[in-house]
Scaffold this motif. Structure first.
Motif, PDB file in Angstrom:
ATOM      1  N   MET A   1      45.806  35.712  24.614  1.00 36.45           N
ATOM      2  CA  MET A   1      45.105  35.303  25.829  1.00 36.45           C
ATOM      3  C   MET A   1      45.787  35.907  27.056  1.00 36.45           C
ATOM      4  O   MET A   1      47.011  35.976  27.134  1.00 36.45           O
ATOM      5  N   GLU A   2      44.982  36.369  28.015  1.00 32.87           N
ATOM      6  CA  GLU A   2      45.524  36.999  29.196  1.00 32.87           C
ATOM      7  C   GLU A   2      46.073  35.969  30.174  1.00 32.87           C
ATOM      8  O   GLU A   2      45.661  34.815  30.208  1.00 32.87           O
ATOM      9  N   ALA A   3      47.014  36.449  30.997  1.00 33.88           N
ATOM     10  CA  ALA A   3      47.611  35.575  31.996  1.00 33.88           C
ATOM     11  C   ALA A   3      46.614  35.276  33.103  1.00 33.88           C
ATOM     12  O   ALA A   3      45.730  36.082  33.409  1.00 33.88           O
ATOM     13  N   ILE A   4      46.751  34.103  33.703  1.00 28.59           N
ATOM     14  CA  ILE A   4      45.932  33.741  34.856  1.00 28.59           C
ATOM     15  C   ILE A   4      46.415  34.538  36.060  1.00 28.59           C
ATOM     16  O   ILE A   4      47.622  34.668  36.298  1.00 28.59           O
ATOM     17  N   LEU A   5      45.501  35.091  36.816  1.00 27.79           N
ATOM     18  CA  LEU A   5      45.853  35.873  37.997  1.00 27.79           C
ATOM     19  C   LEU A   5      45.298  35.174  39.237  1.00 27.79           C
ATOM     20  O   LEU A   5      44.143  35.364  39.608  1.00 27.79           O
ATOM     21  N   PRO A   6      46.110  34.318  39.885  1.00 27.20           N
ATOM     22  CA  PRO A   6      45.628  33.615  41.072  1.00 27.20           C
ATOM     23  C   PRO A   6      45.307  34.596  42.197  1.00 27.20           C
ATOM     24  O   PRO A   6      46.050  35.538  42.447  1.00 27.20           O
ATOM     25  N   ARG A   7      44.187  34.377  42.866  1.00 24.42           N
ATOM     26  CA  ARG A   7      43.788  35.191  44.007  1.00 24.42           C
ATOM     27  C   ARG A   7      44.009  34.411  45.294  1.00 24.42           C
ATOM     28  O   ARG A   7      43.822  33.197  45.333  1.00 24.42           O
ATOM     29  N   TRP A   8      44.416  35.120  46.341  1.00 25.85           N
ATOM     30  CA  TRP A   8      44.662  34.457  47.604  1.00 25.85           C
ATOM     31  C   TRP A   8      43.339  34.022  48.228  1.00 25.85           C
ATOM     32  O   TRP A   8      42.444  34.829  48.453  1.00 25.85           O
ATOM     33  N   THR A  12      43.093  28.295  46.881  1.00 25.38           N
ATOM     34  CA  THR A  12      44.332  28.481  46.131  1.00 25.38           C
ATOM     35  C   THR A  12      45.537  28.083  46.982  1.00 25.38           C
ATOM     36  O   THR A  12      46.497  27.495  46.475  1.00 25.38           O
ATOM     37  N   PHE A  13      45.466  28.394  48.298  1.00 26.19           N
ATOM     38  CA  PHE A  13      46.557  27.969  49.180  1.00 26.19           C
ATOM     39  C   PHE A  13      46.698  26.458  49.175  1.00 26.19           C
ATOM     40  O   PHE A  13      47.813  25.920  49.096  1.00 26.19           O
TER      41      PHE A  13
END
Length: 297
Positions: A1-8, A12-13
C-alpha cells in the motif's frame, strides 16, 4: 500500500493544528498529573490516555474516509505510548537520572527501542509520513547512545547516522514510498549539519568551512528536490554570517536581530546583507533552472 501524501490546504492545516494542540494538551496534563500523584497513578493515567488515542486512531482508520486524521491521531498515540513507557520505567526505578550519551543505561535504550517499534507498527498500519519523524529521532538516539559516551565520539556517530539517513532517503525517493523520505532528509540534514557545526565552530577558517557546507546543502536541495536542505543550508549561511558579523564563536542568530553600535558598527549589517544577496542569487539561479526543466521536452 502506498504512503499517504498530505496536501497543503486549509483543512489539512486545521487537522494538524488541532492534533498537535491535543498532543501538547495531553503532555501538559501528564506533567500536571505527575506533580500531584504517585508514580503508579501517573503510569496509570498515561496508559489511559494512550489507550484512548490508540482506539481513536484505529476507529478513524477503520472508517477509511479520514486517513490524515487517523495518521495525526496515530502520532498522538505513539507520543503517549512513549510517555506511558517512561512513566512505567520511572515507577519501577529503571530510568537513570543522568543525561543521555553518558554511559550505558538499559532503561533509556529500551525506552527508545520500544518507541521505535511502536512508530514502525503505526507507520505500517497508517502509512502516515509524519510517523517517520519518530523513527528518525529514536533510531538516531538509540544508536548514538549505544555506541558513544558523549563529546566528539557522539558527534562522529551522529554524522555517520546522518549519512545512513541520507542513503535511505535517496533510496525511497526513487520508489513508491517517496513521501516517507521527507523526514529522513530532514533527519539527515540535522544530524550531519549538527555534527559539522559541533566540530567546526571555533575560528574564522572553521566557519568558512561551515559556510561551504551550507552551500553544499543548497546544492543537495536542487539534487533531491527537497526544500529542507535549502532551509538548513540558509540557516548555515546565516550562522556563518553571525560569526563574521560579531567575531564570536557562539552559534547564534541574535546579531541579525540587532547589533549594538559599540559591537561592530556597519560590519554586522554589511555581512548579513551580503549573506542575503548570496541566498537571493542562488535562489534566482535555481528558479531559472527549474523553469528550464519544465519547458524542456
Amino acid at each position: 500500500m502506498e504512503a499517504i501524501l498530505p496536501r497543503w490546504a486549509s483543512w489539512t492545516f486545521l487537522l494538524y493544528a488541532g492534533g498537535l494542540t491535543i498532543l501538547f494538551a495531553s503532555l501538559a496534563a501528564l506533567s500536571s498529573l505527575s506533580d500531584h500523584h504517585g508514580d503508579g497513578a501517573f503510569a496509570g493515567y498515561a496508559l489511559l490516555l494512550f489507550l484512548v488515542a490508540a482506539a481513536a486512531a484505529l476507529l478513524l482508520r477503520r472508517d477509511g474516509s479520514h486517513p490524515i486524521a487517523a495518521g495525526i491521531t496515530a502520532v498522538i498515540a505513539v507520543s503517549l505510548f512513549a510517555g506511558f513507557v517512561g512513566a512505567l520505567y520511572g515507577w519501577a526505578g529503571w530510568l537513570d537520572s543522568g543525561s543521555a550519551f553518558r554511559g550505558f543505561d538499559l532503561g533509556r535504550l529500551t525506552l527508545m527501542l520500544l518507541t521505535l517499534a511502536a512508530a514502525l507498527v503505526a507507520l505500517r498500519l497508517f502509512r502516515f509520513p509524519l510517523l517517520v519523524l519518530f523513527v528518525v529521532f529514536t533510531g538516531w538516539f538509540f544508536v548514538t547512545d549505544l555506541l558513544s559516551g558523549g563529546g566528539n565520539w557522539s558527534a562522529t556517530v551522529t554524522f555517520l547516522v546522518g549519512l545512513m539517513f541520507l542513503a535511505a532517503a535517496a533510496s525511497l525517493d526513487s520508489g513508491t514510498h517517496h513521501p516517507y523520505a521527507f523526514w529522513l532528509h530532514v533527519g539527515a540534514g540535522l544530524t550531519v549539519g549538527g555534527s559539522v557545526v559541533y566540530f567546526l565552530h571555533d575560528g574564522d577558517f572553521e566557519w568558512a568551512l561551515i559556510a561551504i557546507a551550507a552551500l553544499l546543502y543548497i546544492a543537495l536541495a536542487a539534487r533531491f528536490a527537497r526544500s529542507s536542505w535549502a532551509v538548513l543550508g540558509a540557516i548555515g549561511v546565516l550562522l556563518s554570517a553571525a560569526h563574521y558579523a560579531t567575531g564570536s564563536s557562539a552559534v547564534s542568530l541574535l546579531p541579525f536581530i540587532g547589533l549594538g553600535p559599540s559591537s561592530s558598527g556597519l560590519r554586522g549589517p554589511f555581512v548579513f546583507a551580503v549573506a542575503g544577496l548570496i541566498l537571493m542569487l542562488i535562489g534566482g539561479l535555481l528558479a531559472r533552472r527549474t523553469a528550464r526543466a519544465r519547458l524542456a521536452p
